[in-house]
Design an enzyme around this catalytic site. Structure first.
Site, PDB file in Angstrom:
ATOM      1  CE1 TYR A 160      -3.934   2.196   0.543  1.00 59.80           C
ATOM      2  CE2 TYR A 160      -2.567   3.267   2.194  1.00 59.80           C
ATOM      3  CZ  TYR A 160      -3.687   3.259   1.399  1.00 59.80           C
ATOM      4  OH  TYR A 160      -4.577   4.305   1.444  1.00 59.80           O
ATOM      5  CE  LYS A 164      -3.347   5.271  -1.620  1.00 53.70           C
ATOM      6  NZ  LYS A 164      -4.384   5.829  -2.520  1.00 53.70           N
TER       7      LYS A 164
END
Length: 255
Positions: A160, A164
């Site tokens: 994740y 990002k």
């Protein structure tokens, strides 16, 4: 006589906006904020029933909105959907995917799924939006809902955070490329926001304690905390803001 400066307007009257992931949570909050500020908002999401209920609730307030069933992970469908609408002045991408696990337990399938939505789809949505703005001569605003994890690391969040961090680098390069066209692109980076998707994290005592220790303002985020940020970046008040991140993280990244 002194001529006083005037505060740029935060109103979006007469502008068209697209919000992905708009059926609930942060995406719905963004759609409501833009509609309340005067924009006509095309609300896009995969879950058709919830999407239409959300749009009906927005319209019931007297604001302007319509529904668009869309899975932004399907690039052909995404391009077709954008081609079916007039170019947008504002595009807010709130669609995202999280599959948290220790790095050593992460599967190829989970890696590809997260990167496919959080980075690949975000990249090509930005490109499609910018092409439309360029063709119409619009000085538009593209906004991605990123995360504080685009600036730090986190427990069980290697994939994740990688997606990002990649998103943050992407918008910097696009800002350089599209700046001469007057097209701005930025991210909003929330801390943990209380939504149905984060309920399992808050229900975990160890994770809840980790979050409480890191947020300096002493509370988790609410959807309303993001709504002012999206209006700012969409509006003329942010006319000189591009290629940057607006951190709405309660001080998480301050140290």
């Amino acid at each position: 006589m002194i001529t006083l400066p005037r505060t740029p307007s935060l109103r979006l009257d007469g502008r068209r906006a697209l919000v992905t992931g708009a059926s609930s949570g942060i995406g719905l909050g963004c759609a409501v904020a833009l509609a309340e500020a005067g924009a006509h908002v095309v609300c896009a999401a995969r879950g058709v029933e919830k999407l239409h209920a959300s749009v009906d609730a927005i319209v019931a307030q007297g604001w302007s909105a319509e529904a668009q069933a869309l899975d932004i992970g399907d690039l052909d469908a995404m391009n077709a959907a954008l081609d079916g609408h007039d170019p947008f002045d504002v595009v807010v991408n709130s669609a995202g995917l999280a599959r948290h696990a220790p790095a050593v337990d992460t599967t190829w399938e989970d890696y590809d799924a997260v990167m496919g939505v959080n980075l690949r789809a975000a990249f090509f949505l930005s490109v499609a939006a910018a092409r439309g703005m360029k063709s119409a001569g619009k000085r538009g605003s593209i906004i991605h809902i990123s995360s504080q994890m685009g600036h730090v690391g986190g427990i069980d969040r290697a994939v994740y955070a990688a997606s990002k961090h990649g998103l943050e680098g992407m918008i910097k390069s696009m800002a350089i490329e599209w700046g001469p066209l007057g097209i701005r692109i930025n991210t909003i980076c929330p801390t943990f926001v209380r939504t149905p998707l984060t309920a399992s994290t808050f229900d975990n005592p160890e994770r809840a304690a980790w979050i409480a220790d890191k947020i300096k303002l002493g509370r988790v985020g609410e959807v309303e905390d993001i709504m002012g940020a999206v209006i700012y970046l969409a509006s003329d008040a942010a006319a000189l803001v591009t290629g940057t991140s607006l951190l709405v993280d309660g001080g998480w990244t301050a140290d």
